[in-house]
Design a protein around this motif. Sequence first.
Motif, PDB file in Angstrom:
ATOM      1  N   MET A  15       0.854  -1.195   0.000  1.00 43.02           N
ATOM      2  CA  MET A  15       0.000   0.000   0.000  1.00 43.02           C
ATOM      3  C   MET A  15       0.886   1.240   0.000  1.00 43.02           C
ATOM      4  SD  MET A  15      -2.844   1.217   2.776  1.00 43.02           S
ATOM      5  CE  MET A  15      -3.876  -0.189   2.401  1.00 43.02           C
ATOM      6  N   GLY A  16       0.621   2.154  -0.913  1.00 42.35           N
ATOM      7  CA  GLY A  16       1.422   3.366  -0.975  1.00 42.35           C
ATOM      8  C   GLY A  16       1.085   4.312   0.166  1.00 42.35           C
ATOM      9  N   SER A  17       2.046   5.120   0.542  1.00 39.93           N
ATOM     10  CA  SER A  17       1.852   6.068   1.647  1.00 39.93           C
ATOM     11  C   SER A  17       1.186   7.344   1.133  1.00 39.93           C
ATOM     12  CB  SER A  17       3.201   6.413   2.287  1.00 39.93           C
ATOM     13  OG  SER A  17       4.047   7.020   1.337  1.00 39.93           O
ATOM     14  N   PHE A  18       0.322   7.908   1.954  1.00 43.03           N
ATOM     15  CA  PHE A  18      -0.363   9.145   1.614  1.00 43.03           C
ATOM     16  C   PHE A  18       0.397  10.299   2.259  1.00 43.03           C
ATOM     17  CE2 PHE A  18      -3.667  11.827   0.300  1.00 43.03           C
ATOM     18  CZ  PHE A  18      -3.980  12.697   1.322  1.00 43.03           C
ATOM     19  N   LYS A  19       0.847  11.237   1.460  1.00 42.63           N
ATOM     20  CA  LYS A  19       1.716  12.296   1.959  1.00 42.63           C
ATOM     21  C   LYS A  19       1.079  13.657   1.701  1.00 42.63           C
ATOM     22  CE  LYS A  19       6.387  14.174   1.553  1.00 42.63           C
ATOM     23  NZ  LYS A  19       7.691  14.066   0.884  1.00 42.63           N
ATOM     24  N   LEU A  20       1.021  14.473   2.757  1.00 46.64           N
ATOM     25  CA  LEU A  20       0.524  15.837   2.640  1.00 46.64           C
ATOM     26  C   LEU A  20       1.701  16.807   2.729  1.00 46.64           C
ATOM     27  CD1 LEU A  20      -2.585  15.692   4.989  1.00 46.64           C
ATOM     28  CD2 LEU A  20      -2.569  15.698   2.491  1.00 46.64           C
ATOM     29  N   SER A  21       1.687  17.839   1.885  1.00 43.82           N
ATOM     30  CA  SER A  21       2.769  18.822   1.932  1.00 43.82           C
ATOM     31  C   SER A  21       2.558  19.778   3.096  1.00 43.82           C
ATOM     32  CB  SER A  21       2.814  19.605   0.622  1.00 43.82           C
ATOM     33  OG  SER A  21       1.579  20.262   0.403  1.00 43.82           O
ATOM     34  N   LEU A  22       3.612  20.152   3.750  1.00 45.55           N
ATOM     35  CA  LEU A  22       3.558  21.069   4.877  1.00 45.55           C
ATOM     36  C   LEU A  22       3.358  22.499   4.393  1.00 45.55           C
ATOM     37  CD1 LEU A  22       6.513  19.673   6.994  1.00 45.55           C
ATOM     38  CD2 LEU A  22       4.083  19.423   7.486  1.00 45.55           C
ATOM     39  N   PRO A  23       2.650  23.339   5.196  1.00 45.68           N
ATOM     40  CA  PRO A  23       2.588  24.758   4.839  1.00 45.68           C
ATOM     41  C   PRO A  23       3.998  25.338   4.767  1.00 45.68           C
ATOM     42  CG  PRO A  23       1.019  24.253   6.581  1.00 45.68           C
ATOM     43  CD  PRO A  23       1.877  23.036   6.414  1.00 45.68           C
ATOM     44  N   THR A  24       4.247  26.115   3.747  1.00 50.78           N
ATOM     45  CA  THR A  24       5.581  26.617   3.479  1.00 50.78           C
ATOM     46  C   THR A  24       5.635  28.121   3.655  1.00 50.78           C
ATOM     47  OG1 THR A  24       5.910  24.860   1.868  1.00 50.78           O
ATOM     48  CG2 THR A  24       7.438  26.725   1.766  1.00 50.78           C
ATOM     49  N   GLU A  25       6.605  28.602   4.405  1.00 54.28           N
ATOM     50  CA  GLU A  25       6.850  30.033   4.487  1.00 54.28           C
ATOM     51  C   GLU A  25       7.325  30.516   3.124  1.00 54.28           C
ATOM     52  OE1 GLU A  25       7.174  33.820   6.230  1.00 54.28           O
ATOM     53  OE2 GLU A  25       6.294  31.986   7.035  1.00 54.28           O
ATOM     54  N   ILE A  26       6.674  31.517   2.591  1.00 51.47           N
ATOM     55  CA  ILE A  26       6.983  31.955   1.231  1.00 51.47           C
ATOM     56  C   ILE A  26       8.417  32.473   1.159  1.00 51.47           C
ATOM     57  CG2 ILE A  26       6.409  33.606  -0.587  1.00 51.47           C
ATOM     58  CD1 ILE A  26       3.542  33.518   0.308  1.00 51.47           C
ATOM     59  N   PRO A  27       9.223  31.909   0.284  1.00 56.64           N
ATOM     60  CA  PRO A  27      10.600  32.418   0.112  1.00 56.64           C
ATOM     61  C   PRO A  27      10.612  33.602  -0.853  1.00 56.64           C
ATOM     62  CG  PRO A  27      10.295  30.444  -1.214  1.00 56.64           C
ATOM     63  CD  PRO A  27       8.986  30.680  -0.505  1.00 56.64           C
ATOM     64  N   TRP A  28      10.327  34.764  -0.334  1.00 54.00           N
ATOM     65  CA  TRP A  28      10.215  35.941  -1.179  1.00 54.00           C
ATOM     66  C   TRP A  28      11.535  36.277  -1.858  1.00 54.00           C
ATOM     67  CZ3 TRP A  28       5.567  37.314  -2.366  1.00 54.00           C
ATOM     68  CH2 TRP A  28       4.519  37.220  -1.455  1.00 54.00           C
ATOM     69  N   LYS A  29      11.434  36.710  -3.109  1.00 53.86           N
ATOM     70  CA  LYS A  29      12.594  37.180  -3.854  1.00 53.86           C
ATOM     71  C   LYS A  29      12.337  38.616  -4.295  1.00 53.86           C
ATOM     72  CE  LYS A  29      15.413  36.357  -7.967  1.00 53.86           C
ATOM     73  NZ  LYS A  29      15.602  35.521  -9.180  1.00 53.86           N
ATOM     74  N   ARG A  30      13.261  39.493  -3.948  1.00 59.86           N
ATOM     75  CA  ARG A  30      13.095  40.893  -4.327  1.00 59.86           C
ATOM     76  C   ARG A  30      13.282  41.057  -5.832  1.00 59.86           C
ATOM     77  NH1 ARG A  30      17.314  45.403  -2.482  1.00 59.86           N
ATOM     78  NH2 ARG A  30      18.242  44.727  -4.460  1.00 59.86           N
ATOM     79  N   ILE A  31      12.341  41.781  -6.464  1.00 60.86           N
ATOM     80  CA  ILE A  31      12.440  41.968  -7.911  1.00 60.86           C
ATOM     81  C   ILE A  31      12.789  43.413  -8.282  1.00 60.86           C
ATOM     82  CG2 ILE A  31      10.950  40.045  -8.517  1.00 60.86           C
ATOM     83  CD1 ILE A  31       8.622  41.984  -8.769  1.00 60.86           C
ATOM     84  N   CYS A  32      12.484  44.388  -7.419  1.00 58.79           N
ATOM     85  CA  CYS A  32      12.900  45.766  -7.673  1.00 58.79           C
ATOM     86  C   CYS A  32      12.776  46.566  -6.390  1.00 58.79           C
ATOM     87  CB  CYS A  32      12.093  46.406  -8.801  1.00 58.79           C
ATOM     88  SG  CYS A  32      10.302  46.335  -8.594  1.00 58.79           S
TER      89      CYS A  32
END
Length: 575
Positions: free
Chosen positions: A1-18
Motif C-alpha cells: 500500500m502506498g503512503s499518503f503524503k501531505l505537503s507542509l505549509p511553506t513560508e513563502i521564500p520571497w525574492k526581491r524583484i525591484c
Amino acid sequence: MGSFKLSLPTEIPWKRICVSSDMVDPLPCDVERPPKWSSSLVAFRYDPSDEFQSIEGCTISYVKVVVTVTPYAPEIDVGKVKKYVPPVLVSELEEAFPCYGAILQVSVTPTRRDRDRFTKSQYPYFADFEPKKRELYEAVTDTGEVLSASSSSLAVGKSAATSDSTENYNLDLGWNFGVSGAVKGSGGGLSIGDQKQVGDVYRSGLQRQNIRTSEQSVERRERQSHTTQLTQMYNLFQAFHLGTNRAVFFMEPRPHIRQSEATFINGPRALEGTQEIFMVIVRPEEMEDFCLGALLETAHLTKEPVYEYETTTDTLEFRLFANAENKDTSMGKTNWVETVTHTETYTPPPGWEIDTSRNGGYSYSVLRSKRRRRGPIFSVTPSSMTVFGEVTWRFWETGFWHDDNYEDGYLDVDVTVYLRKKEPILREIVRKLFLSARDLCCCEGELPFSPVWIPWDKKLPLSAQVMVHSGVLNRRAFVDSRRLASAVRDGMVQSLATSFRSDRGAVAYQESDLLLDRAASLLKLHRPTAESAKPVKDSKVVPKKERERLHEKLGAISVDAVMDMPARDLAIALE
C-alpha cells in the motif's frame, strides 16, 4: 500500500524583484548615505509550484509590495535659494514635512514583447489582495471604542488564488458603576470597573458537547499552502479595484478619538512606518511574464508662520465739568459765556501697547454732554493716548429784577482702549496641501527611475486653514483637527482625477511654487514697524521705474508680490 503524503505549509521564500534605487547605499563605509527621510518602495515575488496552480490555463504569482512612509525632507540647492532669501533664513527652508495620508497605485501588465499578443481582457489581474480595509469605529457616547484592525498573520488557501481574512476586533466596553444595598442584617456594596477585551476576540454561536480528537498539523496541511508575516501600520486603510489590473490603496492616519480627554496630539496625526500589501496575480498560461509598476503619493501640509498678539482692553474715564459762575459785574444785564477745556492722558501698563490696528486703538461712548463745543478728540500712538474736550458754561440775567440764570457745561465719556502685548507670539496657520510622488517600475526596458517630484498642490479651503494648536486638546482644537483631516482626504481624492497634475518627474520641490511661498512667508516673519509695514507701492522706498530691476534682482518673486511686500521685508531681501 502506498503512503499518503501531505505537503507542509511553506513560508513563502520571497525574492526581491525591484527597489527604489536612490535608497540603496552603494558604499558601506563612506560618509554619504541615502536620504533618511524619504519614502521608499520595494516589490517581492514568488511563483508557486505547479501543484498549487489551481486555475486551468492560468499562472498564479504572489507579489508583496512594501511601502515605507516617512516625512518628506526635500534636498535644496542653497546657492539658488540665496538669490531671493537672506542667508540667515536659508536654513529655515531646509525642513521636513510630516505625511498626513498616502495613496499607492499598483498595476500589472504584459511585458513589452507580449502586449501586442494579448487583448486587455487577457491582461494579468489581481485575484485577491490583503489587507482590504482597516477601520476605526468610534462610539457616539463616551463609553468606549470598537476597533477593526488587521492582524499580522496571513495564510493562502490550497486554491492558491484566495487568502484568509485578516480582520479581528479589540473591544473597549467602557466603565461600569454600581451600588447595592439591603435590609438590616444583610450586606451592601459598591462596585466600579473598566470593561475591556484586549487582544483578538474570536466568537462562535455553536456549542458542541461531543469530544473529537483531531490532529491540527494534518488540518493545517490540508488548509494552508503558504504563509508569510505582514507588518501593519495602526492607521486607516482602504483598497479598491479588486479583479482589475490596477489596485489603489488609500492610507490615512488615525484620527482623534473622543475618548482621549487628555492628549497632546494636536491636529491630524502623522502617517509613518511600513505597510506591506500581499497580492495574488493571475495571468494567462501563454504569457511568459508580467510587468509591475507602483506609484506612491504622500500628502503634506505647508504652514505659514504669523505673529499673534495677546490682546486685552482697558478703560479710560474722561470727565469734564464746567460750573457756571455769577458774573454780575454791572448795573445792566449780563450775558457771560466762558470756555473750559480738559485733557486726559492714558499710558498702557508695562509690556503692553495700544493696538492702533483695531479701530485706531479705541472706541468710546458719550454718557452725557451739554454745551459741548469740541470733543472728544483723540491723539493715539502705541505708547500713549490723549483725549481732549471743550465745553462752555453760561451766566445771564433776565427780567426787571435781573434774575440770575446759570447753565453748566459737561462732557462725560467712557473710552475703551484696545491693548496688545508688545512681544508677539509666533503661530503657524495651515495653508496648502501638496503631494510628493515616487514610482517603482519592475519591468525590463521600461521607463528609468524618476526622482521624487511634486505632482499636485492646492490651497486649502478657508474653513480648513486652521491655526496649529499647542497644548492639551480642547473642543475647538478637536473640531479644527477633524475639519483639516477631511480637507486632506478630499484633496487627495481630488488629486487622482484633476487635470492640473504635473507630468512624471517634471516638477521638483525646489522648482515649485511651494518653496517660493515658504520663502515669502519667512520674509514676513520680521516684525514690521508702523512705517515699514506699508507696502512698497504706497511708499517712496522703491520708485515705480525700479520695479523691473527689483523683480530681476529677486528672481522668482513676481513684480506684484514685490510691490505688496512691506518696506522693511524688502530691505532684508535686498541685503
